[in-house]
Structures are given as structure tokens and as C-alpha cells.
Design an enzyme around this catalytic site. Structure first.
Site, short mmCIF file in Angstrom:
data_model
loop_
_atom_site.label_atom_id
_atom_site.label_comp_id
_atom_site.label_asym_id
_atom_site.label_seq_id
_atom_site.Cartn_x
_atom_site.Cartn_y
_atom_site.Cartn_z
N ARG A 1 0.84 -1.21 0.00
CA ARG A 1 0.00 0.00 0.00
C ARG A 1 0.88 1.27 0.00
NH1 ARG A 1 -4.94 -1.25 4.28
NH2 ARG A 1 -5.43 -3.32 3.56
N GLU B 1 -10.87 -1.45 -5.24
CA GLU B 1 -11.41 -0.52 -4.23
C GLU B 1 -10.46 0.67 -4.09
OE1 GLU B 1 -11.15 -1.51 -0.04
OE2 GLU B 1 -13.17 -0.77 0.33
C1 LIG Z 1 -10.38 -2.03 6.72
C2 LIG Z 1 -10.12 -2.60 8.10
C3 LIG Z 1 -10.66 -4.01 8.24
O1 LIG Z 1 -9.91 -4.90 7.41
C4 LIG Z 1 -9.65 -6.08 8.12
N1 LIG Z 1 -8.43 -6.68 7.56
C5 LIG Z 1 -7.28 -6.03 7.29
N2 LIG Z 1 -6.38 -6.90 6.78
C6 LIG Z 1 -7.00 -8.11 6.73
C7 LIG Z 1 -6.60 -9.41 6.31
N3 LIG Z 1 -5.37 -9.62 5.82
N4 LIG Z 1 -7.49 -10.42 6.41
C8 LIG Z 1 -8.73 -10.19 6.90
N5 LIG Z 1 -9.17 -9.00 7.33
C9 LIG Z 1 -8.31 -7.97 7.23
C10 LIG Z 1 -9.49 -5.60 9.56
O2 LIG Z 1 -9.70 -6.69 10.44
C11 LIG Z 1 -10.58 -4.58 9.65
O3 LIG Z 1 -11.81 -5.24 9.91
#
Ligand SMILES: CC[C@H]1O[C@@H](n2cnc3c(N)ncnc32)[C@H](O)[C@@H]1O
Length: 482
Positions: free
Chosen positions: A100, A171
Site C-alpha cells: 500500500r 477498491e
Molecule cells: C479495513 C479494516 C478491516 O480490514 C480487516 N483486515 C485487514 N487486513 C486483513 C486481512 N489480511 N485479512 C482479513 N481482514 C483484514 C481488519 O480486520 C478490519 O476489519
């Protein structure tokens, strides 16, 4: 780089593209015509734009998780599990933090370490390092459309690679992937980067490939007033449309009061449609509700209460898609199993509510009109600041605090706005900062907060904001004094 809301010329786009494809070695595998030919042979059930259009026509709400790990084979196993055991309708590729920030060198080092340690040393899928052919390998391994979900201010190379790799949705946006995600990158820069990303999408559309774009609706995900997030979504939708984007999903982060959330989704869809029509864009528009993006309860049973509430809200609002949380939200990256549980819980609620909608009550109608009026106050000022140019106006709106996102890390955000919930838990403006709401709207917000203060026997104050930030994690919606 003089910013303007104008479709990038072929000459300037392809000039810039030459340089973008050198940002990492995997850029050399991106060939536009080869990618178009590849994308055209992908089975239709794996095209994100088509699946979103069909869901809207069928009046159903699709469930999509977030998910991403460092290594390709593990990532494939994870997505297959979420498809087969979770019942996901759409699949994500959540991208890691190094990617990112365009830190591909460190991404590569983390991939190497993940192989040595035999576990993911990244919080997502490092798609630029893995490149086009591994994107195609992931797509070949699943039976659902794929999307990149990230938080990338400069997503130009990422966008080139994911679409050449067969992922048909991306996105993000120049505001929504800057203000909540970066500290010191200018909006001129990121809006311009995302004009490039949208132009890539527009080019594929012009060459006969449908690609979905989804601005990031929730922003900081912390008590963002619906009119502020809807204003950002509509701006990013209009900027994308100018670059030739045809298939758009505009999003919104659930706040928790059902009437306000349903009103927000309906206001977003209606008002965006009005603006697209006014500016002459033919857009295939869908909506997405993100399940509660704020602090979660640590207790997994309680977290399912929050997850189901988000699913119910999305269904009753008639949102085309809902982004799913997991019972591990309070801890961090979920396990594969917990992630699948979040999807199954969501799908159970969506199925129970299939076809049901919140009927237009007086309260719902009033809330929807309020949100549209607030959003119009903001957007009118944005166009005025830009002398009619939306891109310029957006930059000036943040410079002057006309647009202001609560709790954003960016130095380009005024941070004068303060939100708090009213007695029913709807998010209101406690401090307007320089946001240009008219007197009637200001008085109404102040009156609702005064009613809460009276009931709670305290002054309208910053303490309400703090209490509301912790409330959901502690098991309530409104942060009542202890
Ligand atoms: C925008 C933030 C959201 O993205 C989720 N998130 C970020 N990286 C991951 C990931 N690698 N796997 C699953 N959920 C993820 C985080 O738990 C939060 O709910």
C-alpha cells in the site's frame, strides 16, 4: 501537474504509463492488448461488474469478506475456504501494508521470510511482488469474481497488475485512500494518481471489458457523519466517471442506528444518481454497506451480534453488497475459520431477511432528506471552491475544512469536525468546524444533541464523543455516562 477533472488524454496517459510500469520488475508483464484478450475469455460468473449488476437486478445483498496472506498458495487455500466453507458471494484480495506504501523491496523480504517461517509475515497479499501470472493463478483457483481491497494512495502499478491478472474490481479513491490512510501525501497527488487508476478502468471499458470500481466508503470508520461520507463517495464516483468508469459501487460504513443507516444508503444511491444524470454520465450504480468499522467487543458471541446487525441493516437498506467482519475483529487479522464464521453468520441473516425492506416511514423519509440536504450543502461549496472543477474543489474543500473527516491521520485534514450520537444512536455533528451547513441543519443537529445531554444530565461535550467511540466495544450503541 495542474490538476483538473478532465479525462486524461491518450498521450499523457500512455506517457505516464511507461514510467508506472517500471516501478517494480513485475510491471514488465503488463501488456494491455494481451490483458484484454485474457479478460475477455474469463467465464462470466467470475466478472465482478456483471455479478454486482445481477445482484441489484435480483434485489439481493451479496456477502464479501476481507482476506489476504503473504504467499500465493496459502492465499489460494484461504480464498477457497472462504468460498466453500464461508459461502462468500464475492472474494477479496486484501493487500498488505508495504504494498500500500509502494515499499515492494520490503514486501519481497517479507515474502522470503514467510517462506522461511512457513507463516504469513504480512497483513495481506503483496500483489505487486507476486505479479500478473500469480493473480491469474488465484483467479483460476476460485469460482467467484475477485477484487483488490487495500488503502493505497499511489495504486497505479497495483491497478495495472490486478486487472491484467483478471481481477475485475478495485477498491479505493484519491480521497478515500489518502485522508484515512496517509499522513503527509497531498490530495492533488492522490486524486491525480486515482485519475490514472480510473483511466485504466475506462480504457478496459472502451476495449470491451467491464471492470467495477468501489470508492472506500467508511473512511476512518469512526463515527463519520453519513452526509460527509456520502459527499466523498459521490465526488469519487464523479471523478471516476470522468475517466470512463461505467460500473461503480458506492459505499457507506454502518453507524448503528437502523433508520439513519438505511436512509444513508438510500440517500447515497438517489443523490449519486442525480449527480451522474446532471453531469451526463451513464453509470451502472450499486451500493455497499460495511459492517460496523469501529471498535468491536472482544467476546466472540457479542461480536456476532454486531456482525448480524450489520447484515440486517444491509439487507433492510437494499444494499447490493455487505462487507463482512469477523469474531476476531477486536484481536486483529482473523483466522480462516473465524473469517468463514463471519460470512456464515452474515449469510444466515441475509437469507432470513431476503426480500424484506425497511418501509418508508416518516422518520426514515425525514432522515434521508436531511442527509441529502447536508450532503448538498457540502457539494455545492466544493463546486464553488473549484470554480466548477470538482477535483480542484475537493482539494480546496479539505484545505479550508469544508470537507473534514473525523479522526483522520492526514495533515491535509482540518480535524475540526466532531461527531457524537443523539439519543437514538444516530451520528450527528457536535462540532461543524468549517463545514458549510445551513442554520436549519446546524440547529437541528444541536437540538438532538441537547436532548441527549438533558436525558443524561450532562453538558454536550467531547466526553460524549469519547464515550461513543468505546460504546460498541463495551456492548452498547450510545456511550451513556457510567
Ligand atoms: C479495513 C479494516 C478491516 O480490514 C480487516 N483486515 C485487514 N487486513 C486483513 C486481512 N489480511 N485479512 C482479513 N481482514 C483484514 C481488519 O480486520 C478490519 O476489519
Amino acid at each position: 501537474m495542474e490538476l483538473k477533472n478532465k479525462k486524461l488524454s491518450e498521450e499523457s496517459f500512455f506517457q505516464e504509463r511507461k514510467e508506472v510500469l517500471t516501478h517494480w520488475v513485475t510491471g514488465k508483464d503488463v501488456d494491455l492488448q494481451e490483458a484484454v484478450d485474457y479478460l475477455k475469455q474469463i467465464p462470466k460468473h467470475k466478472n465482478f461488474a456483471l455479478k454486482m449488476r445481477k445482484a441489484k437486478a435480483d434485489g439481493i445483498t451479496l456477502a464479501q469478506p476481507r482476506a489476504g496472506v503473504a504467499l500465493v498458495d496459502e492465499h489460494i487455500k484461504l480464498l477457497q475456504y472462504l468460498q466453500n466453507e464461508g459461502g462468500a458471494d464475492l472474494l477479496p484480495n486484501t493487500i498488505d501494508s508495504y504494498t500500500r506504501q509502494n515499499r515492494y523491496q520490503e514486501g519481497q523480504a517479507a515474502i522470503d521470510e514467510s517462506m522461511r517461517e512457513n507463516r504469513s509475515m504480512l497483513n495481506g497479499f503483496p500483489v505487486v511482488n507476486h505479479g500478473v501470472h500469480n493473480c491469474r493463478k488465484v483467479l483460476d483457483a476460485v469460482e467467484l469474481p475477485l477484487q483488490a481491497r487495500h488503502g493505497t494512495p499511489d495504486a497505479r502499478l497495483l491497478t495495472e497488475i490486478i486487472h491484467a491478472g483478471g481481477w475485475t474490481s478495485n477498491e479505493g479513491g484519491g480521497i478515500s485512500y489518502n485522508i484515512p490512510y496517509a499522513k503527509s501525501i497531498s490530495l492533488e497527488k492522490t486524486i491525480r494518481h486515482w485519475q490514472y487508476c480510473d483511466r485504466v478502468t475506462g480504457l478496459y471499458e472502451e476495449m470491451g471489458v467491464e471492470i467495477n470500481r468501489e470508492p472506500f466508503g467508511p473512511l476512518t470508520g469512526t463515527l463519520v457523519p453519513p452526509s460527509m461520507s456520502n459527499a466523498v463517495a459521490i465526488i469519487e464516483g464523479l471523478l471516476a466517471a470522468e475517466q470512463g468508469v461505467k460500473n461503480l459501487t458506492l459505499g457507506y460504513g454502518q453507524c448503528g442506528n437502523l433508520t439513519q443507516d438505511v436512509a444513508a444508503i438510500r440517500a447515497l444511491e438517489e443523490q449519486a444518481t442525480e449527480y451522474f444524470k446532471e453531469y451526463g454520465y451513464e453509470i451502472d450504480l450499486t451500493t455497499v454497506l460495511h459492517q460496523w468499522m469501529g471498535g468491536f467487543p472482544a467476546d466472540e458471541a457479542k461480536s456476532f451480534g454486531v456482525i448480524s446487525w450489520g447484515a440486517a441493516t444491509a439487507a433492510l437498506a437494499g444494499a447490493t453488497k455487505v462487507i463482512v467482519k469477523t469474531p476476531h475483529e477486536a484481536m486483529g487479522i482473523p483466522t480462516m475459520e473465524a473469517n468463514a464464521q463471519g460470512i456464515r453468520s452474515t449469510k444466515q441473516t441475509l437469507n432470513l431477511l431476503k426480500g424484506q425492506r425497511l418501509s418508508i416511514s416518516k422518520d426514515l423519509g425525514m432522515e434521508k432528506e436531511l442527509i441529502k440536504a447536508e450532503t448538498k450543502c457540502i457539494l455545492d461549496k466544493v463546486f464553488e471552491l473549484g470554480n466548477g472543477d470538482l477535483a480542484v474543489g475537493a482539494v480546496k474543500a479539505f484545505e479550508t475544512g469544508v470537507m473534514d473527516i473525523p479522526f483522520a491521520p492526514s495533515n491535509y485534514n482540518a480535524g475540526k469536525i466532531l461527531p457524537a450520537r443523539d439519543n437514538n444512536g444516530a451520528v450527528r455533528y457536535l462540532e461543524f468546524g468549517n463545514i458549510p451547513m445551513n442554520k436549519e441543519i446546524k440547529d437541528f443537529n444541536n437540538q438532538l444533541l441537547a436532548e441527549r445531554a438533558k436525558l443524561e444530565g450532562r453538558e454536550v461535550s467531547f466526553q460524549m464523543v469519547v464515550d461513543d467511540i468505546y460504546a460498541v466495544g463495551k456492548g452498547t450503541l450510545v456511550g451513556r455516562p457510567e
